[in-house]
Design a protein around this motif. Structure first.
Motif, PDB file in Angstrom:
ATOM      1  N   VAL A  28       0.969  -1.305  -0.076  1.00  0.00           N
ATOM      2  CA  VAL A  28       0.028   0.159   0.158  1.00  0.00           C
ATOM      3  C   VAL A  28       0.716   1.062  -0.070  1.00  0.00           C
ATOM      4  CG1 VAL A  28      -1.853   1.338   1.449  1.00  0.00           C
ATOM      5  CG2 VAL A  28      -2.040  -1.173   1.162  1.00  0.00           C
ATOM      6  N   TYR A  29       1.917   1.284   0.679  1.00  0.00           N
ATOM      7  CA  TYR A  29       2.729   2.520   0.773  1.00  0.00           C
ATOM      8  C   TYR A  29       3.526   2.412  -0.548  1.00  0.00           C
ATOM      9  CZ  TYR A  29       6.527   5.457   2.494  1.00  0.00           C
ATOM     10  OH  TYR A  29       7.288   6.742   2.692  1.00  0.00           O
ATOM     11  N   ALA A  30       4.215   1.325  -1.090  1.00  0.00           N
ATOM     12  CA  ALA A  30       4.867   1.584  -2.186  1.00  0.00           C
ATOM     13  C   ALA A  30       3.835   2.033  -3.383  1.00  0.00           C
ATOM     14  CB  ALA A  30       5.482   0.065  -2.635  1.00  0.00           C
ATOM     15  N   LEU A  31       2.698   1.590  -3.372  1.00  0.00           N
ATOM     16  CA  LEU A  31       1.776   1.852  -4.548  1.00  0.00           C
ATOM     17  C   LEU A  31       0.715   2.973  -4.241  1.00  0.00           C
ATOM     18  CD1 LEU A  31       0.832  -1.884  -5.486  1.00  0.00           C
ATOM     19  CD2 LEU A  31       2.337  -0.406  -6.669  1.00  0.00           C
ATOM     20  N   SER A  32       0.990   3.702  -2.955  1.00  0.00           N
ATOM     21  CA  SER A  32       0.150   4.684  -3.086  1.00  0.00           C
ATOM     22  C   SER A  32       0.049   5.759  -3.937  1.00  0.00           C
ATOM     23  CB  SER A  32       0.657   5.510  -1.647  1.00  0.00           C
ATOM     24  OG  SER A  32       2.043   5.918  -1.837  1.00  0.00           O
ATOM     25  N   PRO A  33       1.062   6.065  -4.730  1.00  0.00           N
ATOM     26  CA  PRO A  33       1.077   7.120  -6.044  1.00  0.00           C
ATOM     27  C   PRO A  33      -0.190   6.632  -7.039  1.00  0.00           C
ATOM     28  CG  PRO A  33       3.225   6.954  -5.466  1.00  0.00           C
ATOM     29  CD  PRO A  33       2.479   6.027  -4.678  1.00  0.00           C
ATOM     30  N   LEU A  34      -0.037   5.410  -7.287  1.00  0.00           N
ATOM     31  CA  LEU A  34      -0.871   4.650  -8.157  1.00  0.00           C
ATOM     32  C   LEU A  34      -2.305   4.870  -7.699  1.00  0.00           C
ATOM     33  CD1 LEU A  34      -1.642   2.777 -10.584  1.00  0.00           C
ATOM     34  CD2 LEU A  34      -1.047   0.807  -9.283  1.00  0.00           C
ATOM     35  N   TYR A  35      -2.568   4.297  -6.569  1.00  0.00           N
ATOM     36  CA  TYR A  35      -3.933   4.332  -5.869  1.00  0.00           C
ATOM     37  C   TYR A  35      -4.687   5.950  -5.611  1.00  0.00           C
ATOM     38  CZ  TYR A  35      -3.356  -0.500  -4.200  1.00  0.00           C
ATOM     39  OH  TYR A  35      -2.978  -1.811  -4.131  1.00  0.00           O
ATOM     40  N   THR A  36      -3.481   6.765  -5.383  1.00  0.00           N
ATOM     41  CA  THR A  36      -4.078   8.084  -5.474  1.00  0.00           C
ATOM     42  C   THR A  36      -4.455   8.833  -6.799  1.00  0.00           C
ATOM     43  OG1 THR A  36      -2.299   8.760  -3.717  1.00  0.00           O
ATOM     44  CG2 THR A  36      -3.110  10.575  -5.260  1.00  0.00           C
ATOM     45  N   SER A  37      -3.822   8.263  -7.628  1.00  0.00           N
ATOM     46  CA  SER A  37      -4.240   8.455  -9.123  1.00  0.00           C
ATOM     47  C   SER A  37      -5.615   7.853  -9.717  1.00  0.00           C
ATOM     48  CB  SER A  37      -3.062   7.754 -10.310  1.00  0.00           C
ATOM     49  OG  SER A  37      -3.438   8.105 -11.514  1.00  0.00           O
ATOM     50  N   VAL A  38      -5.947   6.442  -9.009  1.00  0.00           N
ATOM     51  CA  VAL A  38      -6.926   5.795  -9.287  1.00  0.00           C
ATOM     52  C   VAL A  38      -8.092   6.647  -8.521  1.00  0.00           C
ATOM     53  CG1 VAL A  38      -8.287   3.796  -8.989  1.00  0.00           C
ATOM     54  CG2 VAL A  38      -5.862   3.582  -9.855  1.00  0.00           C
ATOM     55  N   PHE A  39      -8.096   6.955  -7.263  1.00  0.00           N
ATOM     56  CA  PHE A  39      -8.981   7.231  -6.677  1.00  0.00           C
ATOM     57  C   PHE A  39      -9.448   8.742  -6.737  1.00  0.00           C
ATOM     58  CE2 PHE A  39      -7.844   3.846  -3.337  1.00  0.00           C
ATOM     59  CZ  PHE A  39      -8.510   3.203  -4.028  1.00  0.00           C
ATOM     60  N   GLY A  40      -8.514   9.564  -7.317  1.00  0.00           N
ATOM     61  CA  GLY A  40      -8.499  11.096  -7.369  1.00  0.00           C
ATOM     62  C   GLY A  40      -8.119  11.890  -6.051  1.00  0.00           C
ATOM     63  N   SER A  41      -7.725  11.191  -5.011  1.00  0.00           N
ATOM     64  CA  SER A  41      -7.360  12.003  -3.846  1.00  0.00           C
ATOM     65  C   SER A  41      -6.294  10.932  -3.056  1.00  0.00           C
ATOM     66  CB  SER A  41      -8.592  12.159  -3.027  1.00  0.00           C
ATOM     67  OG  SER A  41      -8.915  10.928  -2.676  1.00  0.00           O
ATOM     68  N   THR A  75     -10.627   2.738 -12.516  1.00  0.00           N
ATOM     69  CA  THR A  75     -10.808   1.987 -11.055  1.00  0.00           C
ATOM     70  C   THR A  75     -11.098   0.400 -11.874  1.00  0.00           C
ATOM     71  OG1 THR A  75     -11.573   3.874 -10.154  1.00  0.00           O
ATOM     72  CG2 THR A  75     -12.147   1.960  -9.228  1.00  0.00           C
ATOM     73  N   ILE A  76     -12.211   0.465 -12.549  1.00  0.00           N
ATOM     74  CA  ILE A  76     -12.534  -0.828 -12.982  1.00  0.00           C
ATOM     75  C   ILE A  76     -11.311  -1.455 -13.761  1.00  0.00           C
ATOM     76  CG2 ILE A  76     -14.114  -1.924 -14.830  1.00  0.00           C
ATOM     77  CD1 ILE A  76     -15.780  -1.323 -12.580  1.00  0.00           C
ATOM     78  N   GLY A  77     -10.919  -0.790 -14.553  1.00  0.00           N
ATOM     79  CA  GLY A  77      -9.543  -1.417 -15.243  1.00  0.00           C
ATOM     80  C   GLY A  77      -8.754  -2.011 -14.329  1.00  0.00           C
ATOM     81  N   LEU A  78      -8.088  -1.405 -13.410  1.00  0.00           N
ATOM     82  CA  LEU A  78      -7.144  -1.754 -12.487  1.00  0.00           C
ATOM     83  C   LEU A  78      -7.443  -3.002 -11.626  1.00  0.00           C
ATOM     84  CD1 LEU A  78      -4.616  -1.546 -11.010  1.00  0.00           C
ATOM     85  CD2 LEU A  78      -5.864   0.055  -9.152  1.00  0.00           C
ATOM     86  N   PHE A  79      -8.905  -3.071 -11.064  1.00  0.00           N
ATOM     87  CA  PHE A  79      -9.378  -4.122 -10.413  1.00  0.00           C
ATOM     88  C   PHE A  79      -9.650  -5.224 -11.139  1.00  0.00           C
ATOM     89  CE2 PHE A  79     -10.156  -0.370  -7.564  1.00  0.00           C
ATOM     90  CZ  PHE A  79      -9.096  -0.704  -6.593  1.00  0.00           C
ATOM     91  N   ALA A  80     -10.078  -4.868 -12.399  1.00  0.00           N
ATOM     92  CA  ALA A  80     -10.343  -5.960 -13.482  1.00  0.00           C
ATOM     93  C   ALA A  80      -9.053  -6.779 -13.754  1.00  0.00           C
ATOM     94  CB  ALA A  80     -10.890  -5.578 -14.789  1.00  0.00           C
ATOM     95  N   LEU A  81      -7.911  -6.120 -13.777  1.00  0.00           N
ATOM     96  CA  LEU A  81      -6.518  -6.689 -14.009  1.00  0.00           C
ATOM     97  C   LEU A  81      -6.163  -7.658 -12.701  1.00  0.00           C
ATOM     98  CD1 LEU A  81      -4.501  -3.901 -15.807  1.00  0.00           C
ATOM     99  CD2 LEU A  81      -5.349  -6.141 -16.843  1.00  0.00           C
ATOM    100  N   LEU A  82      -6.397  -7.018 -11.670  1.00  0.00           N
ATOM    101  CA  LEU A  82      -6.182  -7.961 -10.381  1.00  0.00           C
ATOM    102  C   LEU A  82      -6.943  -9.140 -10.179  1.00  0.00           C
ATOM    103  CD1 LEU A  82      -4.475  -7.618  -7.853  1.00  0.00           C
ATOM    104  CD2 LEU A  82      -6.146  -6.435  -6.713  1.00  0.00           C
ATOM    105  N   ALA A  83      -8.124  -8.661 -10.481  1.00  0.00           N
ATOM    106  CA  ALA A  83      -9.053  -9.935 -10.435  1.00  0.00           C
ATOM    107  C   ALA A  83      -8.540 -10.968 -11.343  1.00  0.00           C
ATOM    108  CB  ALA A  83     -10.390  -9.741 -10.813  1.00  0.00           C
ATOM    109  N   ILE A  84      -8.326 -10.737 -12.639  1.00  0.00           N
ATOM    110  CA  ILE A  84      -7.890 -11.813 -13.650  1.00  0.00           C
ATOM    111  C   ILE A  84      -6.414 -12.140 -13.085  1.00  0.00           C
ATOM    112  CG2 ILE A  84      -6.947 -12.006 -16.080  1.00  0.00           C
ATOM    113  CD1 ILE A  84      -8.876  -9.926 -16.899  1.00  0.00           C
TER     114      ILE A  84
END
Length: 783
Positions: A347-360, A660-669
């Protein structure tokens, strides 16, 4: 005993590092997503909970109009006549960027509010400088936030400093407050005194008691007494509105804790969240966690043959079924604990990615809260136990004699169970793929839909509020720009598509409606390349007497012709409707094009300069605009926006949704692929003897691969059949948010199925190839 079980579980995990690593990695990534989503949800659901009496603060709304725009005079009437209100304040936001000057320096501030003294009490603001009991010393006082104070004055105390507001009002800084919390839907950098009529920014023209007057629109926030029922109070007030009648048709209350996620009123001017996205994210977090658990179960069961020998030996030496059951549960809890620790790092390492996805941003320090830590520990135990139950039940019940003799076989129930888990995983993956394709198709549709005017090479410059002696600068700029051939058309307006801040009642009987209005000059029609579909064009002497309407206006009021048709504004004689222009998009495609009026007014306070630039001349045109602006308006910063960029910004929410859908679709796959890889390994190990016999009898490698892959294709097909109706329903529901929407084409579903099938076959084919190319002599000897 527990210590021995933990030691034994760790030994078992290290004995097969490959599967343990796959299990922990898949778990860690899934849990990191769940943690990131949880942190985001905690932030979103905590909005507006910071004031001391947040549970008792409400916004006054007009229920009949579904509006938060309330005339400021209603505040005193409520406080004087209803003791249930302990306090109230006024809030109004300036929607246009504003220029201020400090000496020779010019600054632009886009976040400005006009408030009264009581605002600071209701919203529990903390003062760094100034007098909290009397924030505004006079009507020309101003208050800054800490960050804005540092931007304007550095680290020095700004109390007593002066700023020139819009070149007209000299204001004195009388206070500095801490920045508004990140979870506040109300915020500003500069706060002005609402007692000053110059800072009553928003008004509409309505007729009170048959007399034309201005209605100054504010947001009114009130502190209601403890144990006061909102519904009872509103019924009491509405039963006898009395002096409130001119300002409110029907009073209602919106608790401030509901403003961010549940505010559907007009004119709220506060930050709004996306409750649908939050629900989607919560569902995705839950599904991702389930997929991770399913993945763990499949991978653990795939090792059954390897672990049967150890289990049989333990049983032969007296280990009971319950002992083995506890062992497997402890093992899964250990995997879960390690995965949770790694997930925090992720979570700490990927926080920039999550910030981009969530918009905050997500605030990782919240994980250190005692309550959150306790929840994490509970989650580790719960997830670990749930993940371990199924493998523990299967692996602990094996008969030791059968295990040692290698006669233990997998029952049909176990096989159905594993297959069902794989089908579930790929059903989720296919649903997410279909959702992603539909969202992207809709975004492309609305972006490429004809807006009714040509937005290419069309730019809008924001004209600052100019004092009377500088009003001529706007026309001077227009005259200068018209000397250049690459500026094809230039039009001055008050309001533009995407930003219309003025509306007036139609005054037409039985169908009175608040109509958005654009105040425009004679060049507006040609600059925006609109078409006049009925009526005539402008003639000399029309200024201030006529208007044009769009097709939706004409149809809404059931006009058959334009003869003697007038648009009644606050003028007694109204405006003659001389023409109908084609419908054009002046707001997002979420809403149908509504009635609109174009008012041609002379000597108006124009705030927008619209310029159509010739193709292939953009660099030269922009350079000229900047030079002429610096020459004529050096004290004001240049602000501009291309209309095609405006269309892109309208759908930021949908693009974030797609991301958001795209990121989590890739993770689900990816998680599903871990599971199907485990099952492929399990299947090839179970059929080792069969593969050896087939190869000895002349079976080709591709035939063996086809045989092993056939079962997986069947599961994907079943998942596809289940996923299609679910995805169709969900996406059809989502598309209802748009007035103009794309179709749910059959190829979207087919493509999603093919993508899922292709990914699954790529995942298992390598394992199938390894099994198919193995020496049959070794396979038969192994059996």
């Amino acid at each position: 005993m527990i210590a021995y079980d933990i030691k034994s579980a760790l030994k078992s995990l290290f004995s097969d590092r490959k599967f343990t690593l796959i299990n922990i990695t898949g778990f860690a990534f899934a849990i990191s997503v769940c943690l990131a989503i949880s942190l985001f949800l905690l932030q979103e659901y905590s909005y507006d909970s910071y004031p001391q009496n947040a549970d008792r603060i409400v916004r006054i709304i007009d229920s009949n109009k579904n509006s938060s725009n309330i005339d400021y005079r209603a505040k005193d009437i409520l406080l004087e006549n209803y003791p249930e209100f302990e306090n109230a304040c006024l809030v109004q936001r300036e929607t246009n960027p504003t220029n201020i000057n400090i000496g020779n320096k010019a600054f632009s501030i886009s976040d400005i509010m006009s408030v009264d003294d009581q605002f600071f009490k209701l919203f529990s603001t903390s003062f760094l400088y100034g007098n909290p009991s009397k924030p505004f010393e006079n009507i020309n006082s101003a208050i800054l936030t800490e960050s804005m104070s540092k931007q304007l004055f550095g680290t020095e105390n700004p109390i007593g400093k002066e700023i020139l507001f819009e070149r007209t009002n000299l204001l004195t800084i009388t206070g500095v407050i801490k920045d508004f919390p990140s979870n506040s839907s109300i915020s500003a950098d500069l706060l002005l005194n609402a007692e000053n009529d110059d800072f009553k920014f928003s008004f509409s023209c309505e007729k009170f008691s048959d007399k034309s007057t201005h209605r100054w629109e504010f947001r009114i926030y009130a502190l209601i007494g403890a144990d006061i029922d909102h519904h009872v109070l509103s019924e009491k007030i509405n039963s006898k509105l009395g002096s409130l009648q001119p300002y409110i048709d029907k009073i209602g209350f919106l608790p401030i804790k509901n403003m961010y996620l549940n505010d559907s009123t007009i004119g709220s001017h506060s930050k709004r969240g996306n409750p649908e996205l939050l629900k989607l994210l919560a569902a995705i977090a839950f599904i991702i966690l389930i997929l991770a658990v399913v993945n763990y179960i499949n991978l653990t069961l795939a090792q059954q043959n390897k672990r049967n020998k150890t289990t049989g030996i333990k049983k032969s030496f007296g280990a009971s079924t319950s002992d083995l059951f506890v062992h497997f549960i402890i093992e899964s809890v250990i995997v879960s604990a390690i995965a949770f620790i790694l997930s925090i790092v992720l979570v700490y390492a990927l926080s920039p990615l999550y910030t981009s996805v969530f918009g905050s941003p997500i605030y990782i320090d919240k994980l250190l809260d005692t309550s959150v830590l306790l929840c994490l520990l509970m989650c580790i135990l719960i997830v670990g136990c749930i993940s371990g139950i199924a493998p523990a039940l299967v692996l602990s019940r094996s008969n030791p004699n059968d295990i040692i003799k290698k006669t233990a076989r997998q029952g049909k129930t176990q096989s159905y169970f594993r297959n069902a888990l794989i089908i579930f995983q790929f059903t989720v993956s296919i649903i997410l793929i279909i959702s992603l394709l539909v969202v992207q198709k809709q975004i492309s549709f609305v972006k490429n839909k004809n807006p009714g005017f040509s937005e290419e090479h069309l730019i809008c410059l924001s004209i600052p509020y100019l004092p009377k002696e500088e009003k001529s600068k706007t026309q001077s700029l227009v005259n200068e720009l018209r000397n250049y051939p690459f500026f094809q058309n230039i039009s001055l307006t008050n309001g533009v598509p995407g930003k219309i801040n003025f509306q007036m009642g139609s005054g037409i009987e039985n169908k009175d409606l608040a109509i958005p209005c654009l105040i425009v000059d004679t060049a507006f029609i040609s600059t925006f390349q609109l078409q006049i579909v009925k009526g005539r064009n402008l003639e000399s002497g029309d200024y201030g007497k006529v208007c044009m309407v769009n097709e939706s206006f004409y149809n809404y009021f059931d006009f058959n012709n334009l003869e003697n048709k007038k648009y009644d504004n606050y003028r007694d004689d109204g405006l003659e409707i001389i023409a109908v222009v084609n419908d054009f998009q002046y707001r997002s495609s979420h809403n149908k094009i509504a009635p609109l009026c174009l008012i041609f007014a002379e000597n108006n306070n124009y705030y927008h300069l619209n310029i159509r630039i010739a193709a292939n001349s953009l660099p030269s045109a922009m350079k000229t605009i900047k030079e002429k602006w610096e020459e004529i308006m050096p004290a004001y910063p240049l602000k501009y926006q291309f209309f095609d960029d405006w269309f892109d910004q309208m759908y930021e929410k949908e693009e974030r949704f797609a991301k958001t859908i795209g990121l989590f679709a890739l993770l689900a796959i990816a998680i599903s692929c871990f599971g199907i890889l485990g099952l492929a390994i399990f299947s090839s190990e179970q059929r080792t003897k069969e593969i050896g016999v087939r190869k000895v009898n002349g079976a080709k490698t591709y035939e063996i691969i086809s045989m092993l892959n056939r079962g997986f294709s069947k599961w994907i097909a079943i998942a596809f059949v289940i996923a299609c109706p679910i995805a169709w329903y969900a996406m059809n529901k989502w598309l209802q948010n748009f007035a103009y929407k794309t179709e749910l084409s059959w190829w979207i579903f087919a493509l999603a199925g093919l993508i899922a099938l292709g990914i699954a076959l790529l995942t298992v084919s390598f394992q199938s190839w390894r099994a198919a190319t193995r020496n049959p002599v070794e396979s038969l000897r192994y059996e």
